[in-house]
Design a protein around this motif. Sequence first.
Motif, PDB file in Angstrom:
ATOM      1  N   PHE A 465       0.843  -1.208   0.000  1.00  0.00           N
ATOM      2  CA  PHE A 465       0.000   0.000   0.000  1.00  0.00           C
ATOM      3  C   PHE A 465       0.876   1.257   0.000  1.00  0.00           C
ATOM      4  CE2 PHE A 465      -2.669  -3.273   2.033  1.00  0.00           C
ATOM      5  CZ  PHE A 465      -3.807  -3.187   1.244  1.00  0.00           C
ATOM      6  N   SER A 466       2.122   1.130  -0.477  1.00  0.00           N
ATOM      7  CA  SER A 466       3.097   2.196  -0.361  1.00  0.00           C
ATOM      8  C   SER A 466       3.322   2.478   1.130  1.00  0.00           C
ATOM      9  CB  SER A 466       2.644   3.431  -1.153  1.00  0.00           C
ATOM     10  OG  SER A 466       3.609   4.443  -1.083  1.00  0.00           O
ATOM     11  N   ALA A 467       3.997   3.563   1.460  1.00  0.00           N
ATOM     12  CA  ALA A 467       4.261   3.863   2.869  1.00  0.00           C
ATOM     13  C   ALA A 467       4.553   5.346   2.985  1.00  0.00           C
ATOM     14  CB  ALA A 467       5.463   3.052   3.353  1.00  0.00           C
ATOM     15  N   GLY A 468       4.524   5.848   4.215  1.00  0.00           N
ATOM     16  CA  GLY A 468       4.803   7.270   4.423  1.00  0.00           C
ATOM     17  C   GLY A 468       3.608   8.127   4.048  1.00  0.00           C
ATOM     18  N   PRO A 469       3.841   9.424   3.874  1.00  0.00           N
ATOM     19  CA  PRO A 469       2.708  10.348   3.697  1.00  0.00           C
ATOM     20  C   PRO A 469       1.809  10.022   2.500  1.00  0.00           C
ATOM     21  CG  PRO A 469       4.823  11.505   3.452  1.00  0.00           C
ATOM     22  CD  PRO A 469       5.137  10.112   3.873  1.00  0.00           C
ATOM     23  N   ARG A 470       2.368   9.392   1.443  1.00  0.00           N
ATOM     24  CA  ARG A 470       1.532   9.133   0.261  1.00  0.00           C
ATOM     25  C   ARG A 470       1.105   7.681   0.193  1.00  0.00           C
ATOM     26  NH1 ARG A 470       1.360  13.274  -4.372  1.00  0.00           N
ATOM     27  NH2 ARG A 470      -0.670  12.288  -4.397  1.00  0.00           N
ATOM     28  N   ASN A 471       0.877   7.110   1.381  1.00  0.00           N
ATOM     29  CA  ASN A 471       0.432   5.712   1.354  1.00  0.00           C
ATOM     30  C   ASN A 471      -1.035   5.652   0.914  1.00  0.00           C
ATOM     31  OD1 ASN A 471      -0.980   6.625   3.518  1.00  0.00           O
ATOM     32  ND2 ASN A 471      -0.252   5.091   4.958  1.00  0.00           N
ATOM     33  N   GLY A 474      -6.973   3.993   1.171  1.00  0.00           N
ATOM     34  CA  GLY A 474      -8.074   3.006   1.246  1.00  0.00           C
ATOM     35  C   GLY A 474      -7.650   1.647   1.776  1.00  0.00           C
ATOM     36  N   GLN A 475      -6.489   1.573   2.447  1.00  0.00           N
ATOM     37  CA  GLN A 475      -6.003   0.226   2.789  1.00  0.00           C
ATOM     38  C   GLN A 475      -6.875  -0.503   3.790  1.00  0.00           C
ATOM     39  OE1 GLN A 475      -2.097   0.020   4.961  1.00  0.00           O
ATOM     40  NE2 GLN A 475      -1.924   2.097   4.272  1.00  0.00           N
ATOM     41  N   LYS A 476      -7.444   0.205   4.775  1.00  0.00           N
ATOM     42  CA  LYS A 476      -8.301  -0.477   5.763  1.00  0.00           C
ATOM     43  C   LYS A 476      -9.584  -0.940   5.082  1.00  0.00           C
ATOM     44  CE  LYS A 476      -7.006   1.982   9.940  1.00  0.00           C
ATOM     45  NZ  LYS A 476      -7.231   3.439  10.032  1.00  0.00           N
ATOM     46  N   PHE A 477     -10.093  -0.070   4.227  1.00  0.00           N
ATOM     47  CA  PHE A 477     -11.294  -0.386   3.450  1.00  0.00           C
ATOM     48  C   PHE A 477     -11.045  -1.679   2.662  1.00  0.00           C
ATOM     49  CE2 PHE A 477     -13.862  -0.259  -0.348  1.00  0.00           C
ATOM     50  CZ  PHE A 477     -15.004   0.492  -0.081  1.00  0.00           C
ATOM     51  N   ALA A 478      -9.896  -1.738   1.984  1.00  0.00           N
ATOM     52  CA  ALA A 478      -9.594  -2.886   1.117  1.00  0.00           C
ATOM     53  C   ALA A 478      -9.481  -4.172   1.929  1.00  0.00           C
ATOM     54  CB  ALA A 478      -8.287  -2.624   0.363  1.00  0.00           C
ATOM     55  N   LEU A 479      -8.833  -4.089   3.074  1.00  0.00           N
ATOM     56  CA  LEU A 479      -8.625  -5.294   3.890  1.00  0.00           C
ATOM     57  C   LEU A 479      -9.961  -5.834   4.415  1.00  0.00           C
ATOM     58  CD1 LEU A 479      -6.097  -6.829   4.580  1.00  0.00           C
ATOM     59  CD2 LEU A 479      -5.964  -5.611   6.743  1.00  0.00           C
ATOM     60  N   MET A 480     -10.824  -4.912   4.867  1.00  0.00           N
ATOM     61  CA  MET A 480     -12.135  -5.346   5.366  1.00  0.00           C
ATOM     62  C   MET A 480     -12.948  -5.973   4.236  1.00  0.00           C
ATOM     63  SD  MET A 480     -13.282  -2.169   7.772  1.00  0.00           S
ATOM     64  CE  MET A 480     -14.809  -2.816   8.419  1.00  0.00           C
ATOM     65  N   GLU A 481     -12.921  -5.303   3.102  1.00  0.00           N
ATOM     66  CA  GLU A 481     -13.689  -5.781   1.949  1.00  0.00           C
ATOM     67  C   GLU A 481     -13.199  -7.178   1.536  1.00  0.00           C
ATOM     68  OE1 GLU A 481     -13.243  -3.151  -1.373  1.00  0.00           O
ATOM     69  OE2 GLU A 481     -14.329  -4.452  -2.746  1.00  0.00           O
ATOM     70  N   GLU A 482     -11.897  -7.332   1.486  1.00  0.00           N
ATOM     71  CA  GLU A 482     -11.341  -8.631   1.070  1.00  0.00           C
ATOM     72  C   GLU A 482     -11.750  -9.740   2.029  1.00  0.00           C
ATOM     73  OE1 GLU A 482      -7.599  -9.551  -0.683  1.00  0.00           O
ATOM     74  OE2 GLU A 482      -6.941  -7.502  -0.360  1.00  0.00           O
ATOM     75  N   LYS A 483     -11.741  -9.425   3.329  1.00  0.00           N
ATOM     76  CA  LYS A 483     -12.089 -10.469   4.302  1.00  0.00           C
ATOM     77  C   LYS A 483     -13.551 -10.889   4.138  1.00  0.00           C
ATOM     78  CE  LYS A 483      -8.889  -9.622   8.097  1.00  0.00           C
ATOM     79  NZ  LYS A 483      -8.829  -9.106   9.471  1.00  0.00           N
ATOM     80  N   VAL A 484     -14.420  -9.928   3.885  1.00  0.00           N
ATOM     81  CA  VAL A 484     -15.842 -10.289   3.727  1.00  0.00           C
ATOM     82  C   VAL A 484     -16.026 -11.114   2.455  1.00  0.00           C
ATOM     83  CG1 VAL A 484     -18.201  -9.413   3.468  1.00  0.00           C
ATOM     84  CG2 VAL A 484     -16.620  -8.271   5.034  1.00  0.00           C
ATOM     85  N   VAL A 485     -15.442 -10.664   1.356  1.00  0.00           N
ATOM     86  CA  VAL A 485     -15.633 -11.386   0.090  1.00  0.00           C
ATOM     87  C   VAL A 485     -15.037 -12.792   0.193  1.00  0.00           C
ATOM     88  CG1 VAL A 485     -15.103 -11.419  -2.377  1.00  0.00           C
ATOM     89  CG2 VAL A 485     -15.635  -9.247  -1.285  1.00  0.00           C
TER      90      VAL A 485
END
Length: 533
Positions: A465-471, A474-485
């Motif tokens: 998800f990259s790192a630092g200020p330009r990370n 949507g990473q939390k969104f993506a992780l939650m979505e992936e777990k549900v799917v």
Amino acid sequence: MVAGLGINNITQDFRLCIDPQNPVGERYDKRGKDFYFFNKHVIRGNRLPAIKHMLSIINKIPGPKTTFLLGNALELMGTPSENFKVASREFCNNSCGLSRTWIGLKPHLLIYKSSVAETVLNSQKFIEKSTDYFALHSWLGTGLLTSTGAKWHKRRKMLTPAFHFKILEDFVDIFNRQSQKLVKNLEAKCGGKPFNIFSYLTLCTLDIILESAMGRSINAQDNSNSDYVRAIYDMCSHVVEKQTRPWLQIGLIYKLLGYEKKEKECLKILHGFSYETIKERRKELKLLKNTKKTDDRFEKKRLAFLDMLLEYAEEHEALSDEDIREEVDTFMFEGHDTTAAALNWTLYLFGQYPEIQDKAYEEIESIFGKSDRDVTSSDIREMKYLECCIKEALRLFPSVPMFGRELKEDTEIGDYVVPAGTNVWILTYTLHRDPDVFSDPDAFIPERFFPENSVSRNPYAYVPFSAGPRNCIGQKFALMEEKVVLSTFLRKYKVKSLEKIKDLKLVGELILRPERETILKIFPRNEKRINPN
Ligand code: HEM
């Protein structure tokens, strides 16, 4: 190495034409700028001392041999999968973790070791995106992904609350509903021939991002011939060609080869869709406000991403429809294709490693038993092994296999000084397979991400998800979505993949995809489930 002549002048001149109020304005929009500046400043100007200085610095960095004027562009003239192999493997063979390449007149630094990546990612200074992102501007404008400076800071601050954990919890219902639709649609493929599951996943994640972030429902999953999805694929392919073939950056050539026409057709679909989304949501919000409806649904949706932008535009009058459109396009693209790729690769790897698939299933069964009930936020927190599987899949096959920055000043990176104006690319795909960090780097081992096994790892060795200020916002969104799917999928199906990892051909056109699309088969679990919903 003459291919590099003039680049310092070019980049200095780029900087001169930046409007301080609009730091990512004009300069990216002009195709053919390299050749124009080359002619003006190198052939006609007298900047040899500066050029010599720049070349003496950049020439010290190891890298592949170059061709006059074209640099390494000719090595990237193969099929998309051959090009990806060259960029991610052949160009990345120095033990110091960095390589210098040239695309036409632009120097590029490829980074693929964590200690080197850290210098760039861990700094507030290097937030300027690579000039190669100019190829995205006709589509995404200067939205959050492509903007920089004051504009980026302001937008990031404005949009961050839309991705707060509490708000994401409201989206779990949408994740559930769309995942259930996905597994229903997959019934027709069960036990049959291998098929392209990626396209099913893409429509599912498209429905999810539209409904959760934009408040719009188009039932893409029931309309599989989506022009929108096709246009995204075509546009990604154009963008990469434009980035790697310098002659396509000359407007006339781009036009004569028919690219401009194709690009316009794609943009008509993509922008048309976004403007329509904005119009629809604005109408709906107005209606809800006028009827003073303050029911639960409205309260929750008020904080969604697009509503936040619309409200901001109304209150501050600082955002035009085009400003909103570029953010909608950015989030639509970044918010669905990346997640679809991540889901696709996790399923592919489950299909290659049945014992890991069984282990993930056991965890899911321990949470749900034989119930078919919806996933809740607390279930999501319990899916610890599944989370390690998702992370490990993103290590081996990061949805975004590389991302770029531009250096604004001479900078010491690793053992070298890298001149201002260099485009720096972090090659996540290669970085994530560094054998000094990940033993047996090509194997799928989710246990690597158990807390006790990750604690001593350099945080810049793993940056999907990259790192630092330009990370990634949507990473939390993506992780939650992936777990549900994935948990909804695994409760119903088993997956088997037919192509071995070593035989895979990969296409890295902004998003990492398999070249061959039909590599998976699914089978029913044949277990009676109780549906209390
Ligand atoms: C598995 C899924 C995802 C992966 C692997 C991923 C990866 C990344 C990466 C590597 C970047 C940095 C790109 C660059 O510097 O060029 C990024 C940026 C970004 N991502 Fe994601 N992303 C994912 C999902 C999402 C989702 C779901 C959203 C939105 C809902 C999103 C929105 C964005 C935005 C807006 C940026 C630009 C942020 C900025 O520059 O401030 N991404 N993502």
